[in-house]
Design a protein around this motif. Sequence first.
Motif, short mmCIF file in Angstrom:
data_model
loop_
_atom_site.label_atom_id
_atom_site.label_comp_id
_atom_site.label_asym_id
_atom_site.label_seq_id
_atom_site.Cartn_x
_atom_site.Cartn_y
_atom_site.Cartn_z
N ASP A 30 25.51 29.39 31.81
CA ASP A 30 24.95 29.41 30.45
C ASP A 30 23.59 30.10 30.46
N PHE A 31 23.30 30.84 29.41
CA PHE A 31 21.97 31.39 29.16
C PHE A 31 21.21 30.29 28.42
N VAL A 32 20.23 29.67 29.08
CA VAL A 32 19.60 28.45 28.56
C VAL A 32 18.65 28.74 27.39
N GLU A 33 18.19 27.67 26.76
CA GLU A 33 17.37 27.75 25.56
C GLU A 33 16.12 28.61 25.76
N ALA A 34 15.45 28.45 26.90
CA ALA A 34 14.24 29.25 27.16
C ALA A 34 14.56 30.74 27.18
N GLY A 35 15.74 31.10 27.66
CA GLY A 35 16.15 32.50 27.65
C GLY A 35 16.35 33.03 26.24
N LEU A 36 16.94 32.22 25.39
CA LEU A 36 17.12 32.62 23.99
C LEU A 36 15.76 32.84 23.31
N ILE A 37 14.81 31.95 23.60
CA ILE A 37 13.48 32.08 23.00
C ILE A 37 12.78 33.33 23.54
N GLU A 38 12.88 33.58 24.85
CA GLU A 38 12.26 34.78 25.43
C GLU A 38 12.88 36.06 24.86
N ASN A 39 14.20 36.06 24.69
CA ASN A 39 14.86 37.22 24.09
C ASN A 39 14.35 37.45 22.67
N LEU A 40 14.21 36.37 21.90
CA LEU A 40 13.67 36.52 20.54
C LEU A 40 12.25 37.06 20.56
#
Length: 125
Positions: A30-40
């Motif tokens: 899984d691509f974790v929550e912190a990764g989603l935030i960094e991508n944003l």
Amino acid sequence: MTDYILELTEEKVITSFKITEDNIFVSDNDFVEAGLIENLAQTCSSILGQSFFQNPNIETKVIGFITNIKKIEIFALPKVDDIIISKASLISQFENICNIFCETFLDDEILIRAEINLFIQEIKQ
């Protein structure tokens, strides 16, 4: 943490990113929550950051920070090999600080939605 800028204006950006198994933000496939935030954050920084790179003949280095996350909703986590699409729209800007609304999708499924503030500045050499 974006692969391609698909669209970029002074007020809007759309990026794509393929999640690879060696990414620091991947855990148990899984691509974790912190990764989603960094991508944003990196997607959003394109809006404000583009003003620092108007002369391609001059090497410019910038640094940026998330100064505030006003609201965030995480709906699902993408997996390794998924390609996510992130969209961001400028709400307001004062000098090097901006407020941006952003969302990330996997196909038609929304993964994350947030309103964040960013600060970007040039690093003088």
